[in-house]
Design a protein around this motif. Structure first.
Motif, short mmCIF file in Angstrom:
data_model
loop_
_atom_site.label_atom_id
_atom_site.label_comp_id
_atom_site.label_asym_id
_atom_site.label_seq_id
_atom_site.Cartn_x
_atom_site.Cartn_y
_atom_site.Cartn_z
N HIS A 262 0.82 -1.39 0.08
CA HIS A 262 0.16 0.07 -0.01
C HIS A 262 0.81 1.21 -0.12
CE1 HIS A 262 0.50 0.51 4.49
NE2 HIS A 262 0.73 -0.75 4.29
N LYS A 263 2.03 1.45 0.76
CA LYS A 263 2.92 2.43 0.66
C LYS A 263 3.36 2.93 -0.43
CE LYS A 263 3.98 2.04 5.58
NZ LYS A 263 4.90 1.51 6.54
N GLU A 264 3.83 1.74 -1.46
CA GLU A 264 4.40 2.02 -2.58
C GLU A 264 3.28 2.40 -3.77
OE1 GLU A 264 4.79 -0.54 -0.77
OE2 GLU A 264 7.04 -1.06 -0.85
N ILE A 265 1.99 2.06 -3.32
CA ILE A 265 0.89 2.25 -4.22
C ILE A 265 0.58 3.67 -4.36
CG2 ILE A 265 -1.71 1.76 -4.58
CD1 ILE A 265 -0.77 -1.04 -4.09
N TYR A 266 0.31 4.12 -2.71
CA TYR A 266 0.15 5.55 -2.59
C TYR A 266 1.13 6.65 -3.12
CZ TYR A 266 -3.93 4.05 0.24
OH TYR A 266 -4.92 3.35 0.67
N GLU A 267 2.49 6.05 -3.07
CA GLU A 267 3.55 6.91 -3.89
C GLU A 267 3.27 7.11 -5.19
OE1 GLU A 267 7.12 5.28 -2.25
OE2 GLU A 267 6.88 5.76 -0.18
N TYR A 268 3.11 5.90 -5.80
CA TYR A 268 2.78 5.89 -7.20
C TYR A 268 1.74 6.99 -7.60
CZ TYR A 268 1.75 4.29 -12.12
OH TYR A 268 1.53 4.16 -13.29
N ILE A 269 0.50 6.60 -6.85
CA ILE A 269 -0.81 7.50 -7.20
C ILE A 269 -0.10 8.94 -7.22
CG2 ILE A 269 -3.05 8.25 -6.47
CD1 ILE A 269 -3.26 5.34 -5.54
N GLU A 270 0.54 9.44 -6.22
CA GLU A 270 0.83 10.85 -5.96
C GLU A 270 1.66 11.42 -6.89
OE1 GLU A 270 -0.37 12.87 -3.78
OE2 GLU A 270 -1.52 11.27 -2.96
N LYS A 271 2.65 10.35 -7.75
CA LYS A 271 3.40 10.96 -8.75
C LYS A 271 3.02 10.81 -10.20
CE LYS A 271 6.60 6.90 -9.72
NZ LYS A 271 7.62 6.37 -9.76
N VAL A 272 1.73 10.24 -10.44
CA VAL A 272 1.49 9.86 -11.86
C VAL A 272 0.08 10.86 -12.17
CG1 VAL A 272 2.61 7.99 -12.29
CG2 VAL A 272 0.15 7.93 -11.26
N LYS A 273 -0.06 10.99 -13.41
CA LYS A 273 -1.16 12.00 -13.88
C LYS A 273 -2.61 10.98 -14.17
CE LYS A 273 1.44 15.67 -15.16
NZ LYS A 273 1.98 16.41 -16.18
N ILE A 274 -2.60 9.83 -13.85
CA ILE A 274 -3.59 8.90 -14.13
C ILE A 274 -4.75 9.25 -12.98
CG2 ILE A 274 -4.34 6.54 -14.13
CD1 ILE A 274 -1.49 5.72 -14.93
N LYS A 275 -5.90 9.32 -13.42
CA LYS A 275 -7.07 9.35 -12.34
C LYS A 275 -7.15 8.15 -11.60
CE LYS A 275 -9.82 12.98 -14.77
NZ LYS A 275 -10.96 13.29 -15.28
N SER A 276 -6.96 8.34 -10.30
CA SER A 276 -7.06 7.13 -9.26
C SER A 276 -8.30 7.30 -8.40
CB SER A 276 -5.78 6.83 -8.79
OG SER A 276 -4.98 6.38 -9.46
N LEU A 277 -8.93 6.08 -8.24
CA LEU A 277 -9.97 6.28 -6.98
C LEU A 277 -9.44 4.91 -6.14
CD1 LEU A 277 -12.65 6.78 -5.59
CD2 LEU A 277 -13.74 4.97 -7.01
N VAL A 278 -9.15 5.17 -4.69
CA VAL A 278 -8.81 4.33 -3.76
C VAL A 278 -9.83 4.26 -2.60
CG1 VAL A 278 -7.10 3.86 -1.77
CG2 VAL A 278 -6.35 4.97 -4.08
N VAL A 279 -10.33 3.14 -2.68
CA VAL A 279 -11.39 2.63 -1.65
C VAL A 279 -10.86 1.73 -0.57
CG1 VAL A 279 -13.77 1.49 -1.37
CG2 VAL A 279 -13.26 2.53 -3.54
N CYS A 280 -10.98 2.22 0.58
CA CYS A 280 -10.57 1.61 1.72
C CYS A 280 -11.04 1.64 2.94
CB CYS A 280 -9.08 1.78 2.23
SG CYS A 280 -8.69 3.66 2.54
N GLY A 281 -11.18 0.77 4.02
CA GLY A 281 -12.09 0.70 5.05
C GLY A 281 -11.36 1.30 6.39
N THR A 282 -11.81 1.84 7.08
CA THR A 282 -11.06 2.42 8.36
C THR A 282 -10.53 1.52 9.33
OG1 THR A 282 -13.17 2.64 9.67
CG2 THR A 282 -12.29 4.60 8.16
N ALA A 283 -10.95 0.10 9.29
CA ALA A 283 -10.85 -1.09 10.02
C ALA A 283 -9.96 -2.00 9.29
CB ALA A 283 -11.84 -1.77 10.71
N ASP A 284 -9.26 -1.36 8.47
CA ASP A 284 -8.35 -2.26 7.24
C ASP A 284 -6.98 -2.31 8.01
OD1 ASP A 284 -6.75 -3.42 5.46
OD2 ASP A 284 -7.82 -2.59 3.65
N PRO A 285 -6.15 -3.13 8.46
CA PRO A 285 -4.91 -3.23 8.84
C PRO A 285 -3.84 -2.76 7.97
CG PRO A 285 -5.55 -5.52 8.56
CD PRO A 285 -6.90 -4.52 8.41
N TYR A 286 -4.27 -2.70 6.72
CA TYR A 286 -3.18 -2.49 5.60
C TYR A 286 -3.31 -1.00 5.49
CZ TYR A 286 -2.17 -7.31 4.50
OH TYR A 286 -1.84 -8.72 4.58
#
Length: 108
Positions: free
Chosen positions: A40-64
């Motif tokens: 997940h950390k690498e994925i969030y870093e990737y999302i921040e640096k590219v121009k591709i529109k991204s939607l991330v869906v996650c739960g507040t009780a997700d341990p990741y």
């Protein structure tokens, strides 16, 4: 050609690897990341640096997912990594809600 990609959990890691291919990245217009897993950390870093529109869906009780990551994305209160909560009926409403938001994201 234009790609819209979606991955869930371990599939988000596969998407990250797939998008390292420059040709695929150029043709990708939107990506949906459902409950990013161990990378997940690498994925969030990737999302921040590219121009591709991204939607991330996650739960507040997700341990990741960290609290900081949840604040920046579509969050589902008390949902676990499977986007479920202990109440089955409420989990179904949650599923309906994020599918509707997913449809809007894809159509834009």
């Amino acid at each position: 050609k234009e790609y819209h990609l979606i991955g869930k959990s371990l599939g988000t890691t596969a998407l990250l690897e797939l998008l390292k291919d420059e040709e695929i990245e150029k043709m990708t217009k939107k990506v949906v990341w459902l409950t990013p897993g161990a990378m997940h950390k690498e994925i969030y870093e990737y999302i921040e640096k590219v121009k591709i529109k991204s939607l991330v869906v996650c739960g507040t009780a997700d341990p990741y997912t960290t609290d900081e990551e949840v604040e920046k994305k579509m969050k589902i209160e008390n949902a676990d990594h499977g986007l479920e909560i202990s109440d089955v009926k409420e989990s179904i409403y949650i599923l309906k809600d994020y599918i509707e938001k997913l449809e809007v994201f894809i159509r834009l």
